[in-house]
Structure formats: C-alpha cells, structure tokens
Enzyme design. Sequence first.
Site, PDB file in Angstrom:
ATOM      1  N   VAL A   1       0.814  -1.234   0.000  1.00 20.40           N
ATOM      2  CA  VAL A   1       0.000   0.000   0.000  1.00 20.40           C
ATOM      3  C   VAL A   1       0.835   1.266   0.000  1.00 20.40           C
ATOM      4  CG1 VAL A   1      -2.243  -0.719   0.938  1.00 20.40           C
ATOM      5  CG2 VAL A   1      -0.372  -0.193   2.500  1.00 20.40           C
TER       6      VAL A   1
ATOM      7  N   SER B   1      -7.386   2.370  16.796  1.00 20.68           N
ATOM      8  CA  SER B   1      -6.685   1.702  17.900  1.00 20.68           C
ATOM      9  C   SER B   1      -7.008   2.409  19.215  1.00 20.68           C
ATOM     10  CB  SER B   1      -5.177   1.787  17.654  1.00 20.68           C
ATOM     11  OG  SER B   1      -4.446   1.441  18.821  1.00 20.68           O
TER      12      SER B   1
ATOM     13  N   TYR C   1       2.694   5.543  15.806  1.00 21.31           N
ATOM     14  CA  TYR C   1       1.500   4.699  15.629  1.00 21.31           C
ATOM     15  C   TYR C   1       0.258   5.427  16.148  1.00 21.31           C
ATOM     16  CZ  TYR C   1      -1.422   0.475  16.110  1.00 21.31           C
ATOM     17  OH  TYR C   1      -2.423  -0.463  16.021  1.00 21.31           O
TER      18      TYR C   1
ATOM     19  N   ILE D   1      -6.012  -7.344  20.769  1.00 20.62           N
ATOM     20  CA  ILE D   1      -6.481  -8.478  19.971  1.00 20.62           C
ATOM     21  C   ILE D   1      -5.304  -9.401  19.668  1.00 20.62           C
ATOM     22  CG2 ILE D   1      -7.773  -9.135  17.893  1.00 20.62           C
ATOM     23  CD1 ILE D   1      -9.273  -7.047  19.640  1.00 20.62           C
TER      24      ILE D   1
ATOM     25  N   ASN E   1      -7.157  -2.114   6.424  1.00 18.95           N
ATOM     26  CA  ASN E   1      -6.688  -2.872   7.587  1.00 18.95           C
ATOM     27  C   ASN E   1      -5.171  -2.876   7.731  1.00 18.95           C
ATOM     28  OD1 ASN E   1      -6.786  -5.230   9.641  1.00 18.95           O
ATOM     29  ND2 ASN E   1      -5.577  -6.030   7.928  1.00 18.95           N
TER      30      ASN E   1
ATOM     31  N   SER F   1      -0.760   8.265  13.937  1.00 21.20           N
ATOM     32  CA  SER F   1      -1.382   7.815  12.684  1.00 21.20           C
ATOM     33  C   SER F   1      -2.832   7.406  12.923  1.00 21.20           C
ATOM     34  CB  SER F   1      -0.587   6.660  12.063  1.00 21.20           C
ATOM     35  OG  SER F   1      -0.723   5.466  12.820  1.00 21.20           O
ATOM     36  N   LYS F   2      -3.090   6.696  14.006  1.00 26.09           N
ATOM     37  CA  LYS F   2      -4.449   6.222  14.270  1.00 26.09           C
ATOM     38  C   LYS F   2      -5.358   7.387  14.691  1.00 26.09           C
ATOM     39  CE  LYS F   2      -3.584   1.833  13.465  1.00 26.09           C
ATOM     40  NZ  LYS F   2      -4.158   1.149  12.296  1.00 26.09           N
TER      41      LYS F   2
HETATM   42  P1  NAI Z   1      -0.912  -8.152  11.519  1.00 25.17           P
HETATM   43  O1  NAI Z   1       0.508  -7.726  11.553  1.00 25.17           O
HETATM   44  O2  NAI Z   1      -1.269  -9.573  11.640  1.00 25.17           O
HETATM   45  O3  NAI Z   1      -1.640  -7.603  10.218  1.00 25.17           O
HETATM   46  C1  NAI Z   1      -1.269  -6.469   9.511  1.00 25.17           C
HETATM   47  C2  NAI Z   1      -1.263  -6.833   8.056  1.00 25.17           C
HETATM   48  O4  NAI Z   1      -0.938  -5.690   7.271  1.00 25.17           O
HETATM   49  C3  NAI Z   1      -0.199  -7.895   7.753  1.00 25.17           C
HETATM   50  O5  NAI Z   1      -0.761  -8.894   6.920  1.00 25.17           O
HETATM   51  C4  NAI Z   1       0.859  -7.109   7.020  1.00 25.17           C
HETATM   52  O6  NAI Z   1       1.600  -7.872   6.135  1.00 25.17           O
HETATM   53  C5  NAI Z   1       0.007  -6.072   6.316  1.00 25.17           C
HETATM   54  N1  NAI Z   1       0.775  -4.921   5.862  1.00 25.17           N
HETATM   55  C6  NAI Z   1       1.665  -4.192   6.581  1.00 25.17           C
HETATM   56  N2  NAI Z   1       2.237  -3.264   5.802  1.00 25.17           N
HETATM   57  C7  NAI Z   1       1.685  -3.401   4.566  1.00 25.17           C
HETATM   58  C8  NAI Z   1       1.882  -2.740   3.333  1.00 25.17           C
HETATM   59  N3  NAI Z   1       2.769  -1.751   3.204  1.00 25.17           N
HETATM   60  N4  NAI Z   1       1.152  -3.134   2.268  1.00 25.17           N
HETATM   61  C9  NAI Z   1       0.256  -4.136   2.382  1.00 25.17           C
HETATM   62  N5  NAI Z   1       0.051  -4.817   3.523  1.00 25.17           N
HETATM   63  C10 NAI Z   1       0.760  -4.446   4.606  1.00 25.17           C
HETATM   64  O7  NAI Z   1      -1.595  -7.287  12.680  1.00 25.17           O
HETATM   65  P2  NAI Z   1      -3.105  -7.039  13.079  1.00 25.17           P
HETATM   66  O8  NAI Z   1      -3.105  -6.934  14.541  1.00 25.17           O
HETATM   67  O9  NAI Z   1      -4.012  -7.988  12.414  1.00 25.17           O
HETATM   68  O10 NAI Z   1      -3.347  -5.566  12.490  1.00 25.17           O
HETATM   69  C11 NAI Z   1      -4.361  -5.210  11.589  1.00 25.17           C
HETATM   70  C12 NAI Z   1      -4.784  -3.772  11.856  1.00 25.17           C
HETATM   71  O11 NAI Z   1      -5.372  -3.713  13.154  1.00 25.17           O
HETATM   72  C13 NAI Z   1      -3.628  -2.784  11.852  1.00 25.17           C
HETATM   73  O12 NAI Z   1      -4.043  -1.599  11.214  1.00 25.17           O
HETATM   74  C14 NAI Z   1      -3.396  -2.534  13.325  1.00 25.17           C
HETATM   75  O13 NAI Z   1      -2.828  -1.274  13.561  1.00 25.17           O
HETATM   76  C15 NAI Z   1      -4.795  -2.637  13.870  1.00 25.17           C
HETATM   77  N6  NAI Z   1      -4.895  -2.873  15.302  1.00 25.17           N
HETATM   78  C16 NAI Z   1      -4.495  -4.079  15.880  1.00 25.17           C
HETATM   79  C17 NAI Z   1      -4.633  -4.259  17.249  1.00 25.17           C
HETATM   80  C18 NAI Z   1      -4.245  -5.530  17.934  1.00 25.17           C
HETATM   81  O14 NAI Z   1      -4.323  -5.596  19.169  1.00 25.17           O
HETATM   82  N7  NAI Z   1      -3.830  -6.567  17.224  1.00 25.17           N
HETATM   83  C19 NAI Z   1      -5.162  -3.212  18.114  1.00 25.17           C
HETATM   84  C20 NAI Z   1      -5.543  -2.023  17.405  1.00 25.17           C
HETATM   85  C21 NAI Z   1      -5.411  -1.879  16.067  1.00 25.17           C
END
Ligand code: NAI
Length: 255
Positions: A67, A145, A158, A191, A93, A161-162
């Site tokens: 992205v 977040s 972070y 999560i 996401n 950004s959020k």
């Molecule tokens: P994750 O690390 O499993 O998922 C993030 C995904 O985004 C990964 O598949 C990664 O490869 C992809 N990604 C990162 N940079 C990218 C790029 N430049 N282009 C395309 N894809 C890219 O982590 P999670 O926890 O599933 O995170 C998903 C969203 O949820 C994120 O925006 C994160 O900030 C948000 N979030 C997660 C929380 C948690 O407790 N796990 C809490 C609050 C928000």
Amino acid sequence: MNTAELPFGLNGKLALITGGGSGIGLASARCFVEAGARVVLTGRREEVLQQAVAELGPMASYIVNDVTNRAGLPALVQEIEQTLGAIDILVNNAGINMKKPALDVTDEDFDRILSTNLHAVFSLTRECARGMIARKSGSILMISSMAAYYGIDRVVAYGASKTALEGMIKILASEFSPHNVRINAIAPGFIETPMFLKAMGDDPDRLRRAMSRTPMARLGAPRDIGLAAVFLCSEAAAYITGVSLPVDGGNSIGF
Ligand code: NAI
C-alpha cells in the site's frame, strides 16, 4: 431466509481488504465470506495471501500489493474493478506498529509508520471513493486503535497515525454522505494477532496493564473485529457514518 440475505449480510458485495493475509484482516475476510461477500485481499507476501485464499475458498482472491506504493493505487483499483467488478467495501486494515520511546524515534521511523498507517490509507480511500461516489453506494472502514483513545507510551508515531484516521472519518463522512458513501472506524482493543504478540511478547508489564483495565478480562479474538466490520459495512448500519466503534471488551471505559 439465508442470513446472508438479512440486512446484516453482505450478499453480492465485493470487499477489498488490505493486509488481508493475517490477523484481523484475515479474520475479517472470513467473516465477510460467511456473510455472502466476495473478498479481494492485498498484502506484500504472496505465499501468505495464497494460503489465505486457499482457506477462504472460491469467494476470495488476492493481489500482491504494497500500500505504500501510492502511485500504484489507482491502477490497483482499476485492475480490481475491471476484473472482479465494482468495489462496494474498502477495509483499510494494513498497518504497522513500532514500540520505542519518543526521543529515540527518528524522522525516518516516524515517516515509515505514517506512510503505511495514514498516507496510504488516504490515497486508497480516495481512489476507491471515486467509483463509490459515482455509483452512489459504498462503505469504507478504517482500523483505528486504543492508541487513538488514550495515552499509551512508546507508540508516538503509531498513535499519531491512528488519531489522524479518527479525524479523517469525520471529514470524509461529511463530504461523502450526500453520495450515499459511508465511512467508519473500528477501534480494536487488545487483539491476539501476530502484531499484538510482537508488541507484547517481551513486555509482560504492558500486557498486565492492558488486561487490568479490560473489564471482560480476556484478549480479543480477530473474529471479534471481523464480525463488527461486517455489521458496519452492511445495510444494517445504513444510517451510521463518521463513527469510531470500540471493540475492546470495555478496555476504553475500564478503570
Ligand atoms: P498483523 O501484523 O497480523 O496484520 C497487519 C497486516 O498488514 C499484515 O498482513 C501485514 O503484512 C500487512 N501490511 C503491513 N504493511 C503493509 C503494506 N505496506 N502493504 C500491504 N500490507 C501491509 O496485525 P493485526 O493486529 O491484524 O493488524 C491489523 C490492523 O489492526 C492494523 O491496522 C493494526 O494497527 C490494527 N490494530 C491491531 C490491534 C491488535 O491488538 N492486534 C489493536 C488495534 C489496532
């Protein structure tokens, strides 16, 4: 009646989910497919996306895409719309985290986080919204977040950004609403995903603090976010726009 046909379902919809190969993105894709939608996942790692699509079945496909390559996003949207049809739903996401004391965060660090979590989100939202506005139909979701709700230490880029996404949904909701395009956010609590495990793995004190203010006394599952995402993108939420929904086991209101 099949539940996919209820106002809470997504029958016939096409959803683009960035970072859809793992964690919250993959769980959301699973929930969207269960609700009757086709999903197209993007991400940087082809083998991860291949595995996700194999598991999700024929309603899912993927395109390898970083992205942060913002110049390529109009072509990505065009490719999807030409091959799969109109994008009805965008789930922004993809995101990255970095845990460092603010004084150690370099300008390059700060830019890297903002580039993925904010700049790319705006560019892709703009490109998808063009078609949605023309068709007078669409739903866009940001993943915010708790770092946008209260002061969590060592995540300055972070959190910034959020917090910016929380502002952006209000402005875009006011611009897009006359065109029947809705834009909302989910603010997940803590999560259990690869990102979470990386941030908490070496920091039991942080985990203890997070749990001590979570009244439901458990971590969230990625599916908890996916189900809320289905709701916000469905007709059941037709009159909801510009809001950020905490899905957090009470973390944001916990004492
Ligand atoms: P994750 O690390 O499993 O998922 C993030 C995904 O985004 C990964 O598949 C990664 O490869 C992809 N990604 C990162 N940079 C990218 C790029 N430049 N282009 C395309 N894809 C890219 O982590 P999670 O926890 O599933 O995170 C998903 C969203 O949820 C994120 O925006 C994160 O900030 C948000 N979030 C997660 C929380 C948690 O407790 N796990 C809490 C609050 C928000």
